[in-house]
Scaffold this active site. Structure first.
Site, PDB file in Angstrom:
ATOM      1  N   ASP A  13      37.247  29.312  35.026  1.00 48.13           N
ATOM      2  CA  ASP A  13      36.814  29.873  33.734  1.00 48.13           C
ATOM      3  C   ASP A  13      37.920  30.779  33.160  1.00 48.13           C
ATOM      4  O   ASP A  13      37.750  31.981  33.006  1.00 48.13           O
ATOM      5  CB  ASP A  13      35.497  30.663  33.896  1.00 48.13           C
ATOM      6  CG  ASP A  13      35.636  31.884  34.818  1.00 48.13           C
ATOM      7  OD1 ASP A  13      34.875  32.848  34.618  1.00 48.13           O
ATOM      8  OD2 ASP A  13      36.516  31.870  35.706  1.00 48.13           O
ATOM      9  N   ASP A  18      42.414  33.237  36.605  1.00 47.63           N
ATOM     10  CA  ASP A  18      42.300  31.771  36.712  1.00 47.63           C
ATOM     11  C   ASP A  18      43.595  31.108  36.241  1.00 47.63           C
ATOM     12  O   ASP A  18      44.047  30.118  36.814  1.00 47.63           O
ATOM     13  CB  ASP A  18      41.173  31.241  35.830  1.00 47.63           C
ATOM     14  CG  ASP A  18      39.820  31.843  36.117  1.00 47.63           C
ATOM     15  OD1 ASP A  18      39.602  33.002  35.724  1.00 47.63           O
ATOM     16  OD2 ASP A  18      39.000  31.173  36.757  1.00 47.63           O
ATOM     17  N   ASN A  42      33.937  33.844  32.222  1.00 42.50           N
ATOM     18  CA  ASN A  42      34.634  34.996  31.617  1.00 42.50           C
ATOM     19  C   ASN A  42      34.445  35.027  30.105  1.00 42.50           C
ATOM     20  O   ASN A  42      34.380  36.086  29.491  1.00 42.50           O
ATOM     21  CB  ASN A  42      36.135  34.916  31.910  1.00 42.50           C
ATOM     22  CG  ASN A  42      36.464  35.319  33.327  1.00 42.50           C
ATOM     23  OD1 ASN A  42      35.856  36.238  33.874  1.00 42.50           O
ATOM     24  ND2 ASN A  42      37.397  34.633  33.937  1.00 42.50           N
ATOM     25  N   THR A 126      36.863  28.991  40.953  1.00 41.62           N
ATOM     26  CA  THR A 126      37.280  30.369  40.668  1.00 41.62           C
ATOM     27  C   THR A 126      36.469  30.972  39.519  1.00 41.62           C
ATOM     28  O   THR A 126      36.879  31.934  38.886  1.00 41.62           O
ATOM     29  CB  THR A 126      38.775  30.448  40.318  1.00 41.62           C
ATOM     30  OG1 THR A 126      39.002  29.715  39.102  1.00 41.62           O
ATOM     31  CG2 THR A 126      39.650  29.911  41.424  1.00 41.62           C
ATOM     32  N   PHE A 167      31.124  39.101  40.057  1.00 41.40           N
ATOM     33  CA  PHE A 167      30.907  38.400  38.784  1.00 41.40           C
ATOM     34  C   PHE A 167      30.601  36.907  38.933  1.00 41.40           C
ATOM     35  O   PHE A 167      29.659  36.396  38.328  1.00 41.40           O
ATOM     36  CB  PHE A 167      32.138  38.582  37.869  1.00 41.40           C
ATOM     37  CG  PHE A 167      32.008  37.884  36.554  1.00 41.40           C
ATOM     38  CD1 PHE A 167      32.540  36.611  36.386  1.00 41.40           C
ATOM     39  CD2 PHE A 167      31.329  38.466  35.497  1.00 41.40           C
ATOM     40  CE1 PHE A 167      32.406  35.940  35.171  1.00 41.40           C
ATOM     41  CE2 PHE A 167      31.201  37.813  34.273  1.00 41.40           C
ATOM     42  CZ  PHE A 167      31.731  36.535  34.110  1.00 41.40           C
ATOM     43  N   ASN A 168      31.406  36.155  39.693  1.00 38.20           N
ATOM     44  CA  ASN A 168      31.217  34.696  39.743  1.00 38.20           C
ATOM     45  C   ASN A 168      29.857  34.315  40.323  1.00 38.20           C
ATOM     46  O   ASN A 168      29.218  33.371  39.886  1.00 38.20           O
ATOM     47  CB  ASN A 168      32.324  34.025  40.561  1.00 38.20           C
ATOM     48  CG  ASN A 168      33.646  34.018  39.824  1.00 38.20           C
ATOM     49  OD1 ASN A 168      33.674  34.114  38.598  1.00 38.20           O
ATOM     50  ND2 ASN A 168      34.741  33.932  40.558  1.00 38.20           N
ATOM     51  N   GLN A 229      41.895  46.252  32.876  1.00 36.42           N
ATOM     52  CA  GLN A 229      41.316  46.729  34.149  1.00 36.42           C
ATOM     53  C   GLN A 229      41.329  48.273  34.172  1.00 36.42           C
ATOM     54  O   GLN A 229      40.405  48.898  34.676  1.00 36.42           O
ATOM     55  CB  GLN A 229      42.133  46.200  35.342  1.00 36.42           C
ATOM     56  CG  GLN A 229      42.005  44.709  35.560  1.00 36.42           C
ATOM     57  CD  GLN A 229      40.757  44.311  36.348  1.00 36.42           C
ATOM     58  OE1 GLN A 229      40.045  45.167  36.865  1.00 36.42           O
ATOM     59  NE2 GLN A 229      40.497  43.022  36.431  1.00 36.42           N
ATOM     60  N   HIS A 241      42.572  38.105  41.643  1.00 37.31           N
ATOM     61  CA  HIS A 241      41.547  37.408  42.432  1.00 37.31           C
ATOM     62  C   HIS A 241      41.829  35.902  42.641  1.00 37.31           C
ATOM     63  O   HIS A 241      41.948  35.434  43.763  1.00 37.31           O
ATOM     64  CB  HIS A 241      40.185  37.496  41.732  1.00 37.31           C
ATOM     65  CG  HIS A 241      39.720  38.845  41.330  1.00 37.31           C
ATOM     66  ND1 HIS A 241      39.212  39.787  42.217  1.00 37.31           N
ATOM     67  CD2 HIS A 241      39.659  39.423  40.105  1.00 37.31           C
ATOM     68  CE1 HIS A 241      38.851  40.868  41.559  1.00 37.31           C
ATOM     69  NE2 HIS A 241      39.105  40.696  40.279  1.00 37.31           N
ATOM     70  N   ASP A 242      41.880  35.145  41.558  1.00 43.77           N
ATOM     71  CA  ASP A 242      41.688  33.697  41.626  1.00 43.77           C
ATOM     72  C   ASP A 242      42.794  32.883  42.298  1.00 43.77           C
ATOM     73  O   ASP A 242      42.513  31.816  42.853  1.00 43.77           O
ATOM     74  CB  ASP A 242      41.418  33.140  40.215  1.00 43.77           C
ATOM     75  CG  ASP A 242      40.035  33.552  39.723  1.00 43.77           C
ATOM     76  OD1 ASP A 242      39.802  33.493  38.500  1.00 43.77           O
ATOM     77  OD2 ASP A 242      39.184  33.930  40.559  1.00 43.77           O
TER      78      ASP A 242
HETATM   79  O1  RIB Z   1      35.017  38.878  40.090  1.00 44.69           O
HETATM   80  C1  RIB Z   1      36.258  38.267  39.800  1.00 44.69           C
HETATM   81  C2  RIB Z   1      36.054  36.888  39.255  1.00 44.69           C
HETATM   82  O2  RIB Z   1      35.338  36.970  38.024  1.00 44.69           O
HETATM   83  C3  RIB Z   1      37.375  36.179  38.898  1.00 44.69           C
HETATM   84  O3  RIB Z   1      37.197  34.795  39.083  1.00 44.69           O
HETATM   85  C4  RIB Z   1      37.559  36.475  37.442  1.00 44.69           C
HETATM   86  O4  RIB Z   1      38.280  35.433  36.772  1.00 44.69           O
HETATM   87  C5  RIB Z   1      36.143  36.482  36.968  1.00 44.69           C
HETATM   88  O5  RIB Z   1      35.760  35.136  36.700  1.00 44.69           O
HETATM   89 CA    CA Z   2      37.638  33.237  37.243  1.00 47.88          CA
END
Ligand code: RIB
Ligand code: CA
Length: 312
Positions: A13, A18, A42, A126, A167-168, A229, A241-242
């Protein structure tokens, strides 16, 4: 040691982090990127899809890009402009778009690609896990030809949307529940390790010096990612993260994994969307997940650096 290429489908996303995962997977001797499927997360699917096309065109990654689900299975999509901006990928001006989507729904692409692959396919997610969950329900036979599922998501410590949930997973807890309970081999790269790979200014400067189109993309996107951030969480830099599950495909020693029981809380309470990982095996329940517990930060940035150099 010669390694066969890993056949992967990347479901994402985009999203700033990503985007770096796509960059890393897009030009590697060790990865055969069969296609990219996109999900609402996102930002809306219209935006995450457009961002994916822009990234593939700019980086000259010639693979099918398919739109999957715009919404989670049950919940209503809650996008994240505070981190990724209105476009979902603020901070980089892409040239006019001339490529288009592969003319197949993302869920059907996942099913058809896996069923017809001569070798097993690794699915990397991701974003919210909606597309993979739907594919499993639409055609369970795909599970016989899936090598493993690698996901960025979850946390066995604190969340980043609620104290409990990341979040994901929080975006689509029911989809995650389907995947984690499918019997497929699942490897979870959660906030516990991704919060260790903060893309500090020094990292951006290191990558900027590589002076190619991928390094330009990295530095421009990461500067905006860090600003967002800081404003949202007060963090000095964003957790990148991704790319971690992709980095794992390139060098497994980048993380340490622990084999645990993990269940997704879909009880609609305060912990809705939590990846409840029994790290100390209190409950003695059947184990079903490899969860990343440590990350080799220096190795991770070396992998990212090599990923950028691949675009020379
Ligand atoms: O929590 C982090 C995740 O949520 C990452 O994949 C970021 O791209 C968001 O989608
Ligand atoms: Ca993501």
């Amino acid at each position: 040691r010669f390694m066969n290429k890993r056949n992967i489908i990347l479901d994402c996303d985009p999203g700033h982090d990503d985007a770096i995962a796509i960059m890393l997977a897009g030009k590697s001797d060790l990865i055969n990127l069969l296609g990219i499927t996109v999900v609402g997360g996102n930002q809306t699917l219209e935006k995450t899809g457009r961002n994916t096309l822009n990234l593939c065109q700019y980086l000259d990654i010639d693979v099918p890009v398919c739109l999957g689900s715009a919404n989670p299975l049950v919940k209503i999509l809650e996008v994240c402009p505070q981190i990724h901006g209105e476009s979902g990928l603020d901070g980089f001006d892409f040239p006019d778009l001339t490529i288009d989507y592969h003319n197949q729904n993302g869920i059907n692409f996942i099913v058809e690609t896996i069923l017809k692959s001569k070798e097993k396919v690794t699915v990397v997610t991701t974003g919210p896990m909606t597309n993979l969950a739907l594919a499993i329900r639409l055609e369970p036979k795909i599970m016989d030809n899936i090598d493993e599922v690698l996901l960025m998501g979850g946390s066995y410590t604190n969340g980043n949307v609620t104290p409990a949930a990341e979040f994901n997973i929080y975006s689509d807890p029911e989809a995650a529940f389907i995947v984690f309970n499918s019997g497929l081999p699942v490897k979870m790269f959660g906030l516990d390790v991704t919060r260790k790979v903060m893309v500090y200014e020094s990292v951006i400067e290191r990558m900027e010096k590589l002076n190619n189109k991928a390094s330009l993309l990295f530095s421009k996107l990461m500067k905006v990612f860090n600003e967002n951030q800081y404003r949202t969480f007060g963090l000095e830099a964003g957790p990148l993260h991704d790319p971690l599950p992709i980095a794992y495909l390139l060098d497994e020693s980048v993380v340490e994994l622990s084999w645990v029981h993990c269940d997704i809380d879909i009880s609609r309470g305060d912990s809705y969307g939590r990846t409840n990982c029994d790290i100390f095996d209190y409950m003695k329940l059947p184990k079903n997940t490899f969860v990343a517990t440590k990350v080799d930060v220096n190795k991770y940035w070396d992998i990212i650096e090599q990923g950028i150099k691949n675009y020379n």
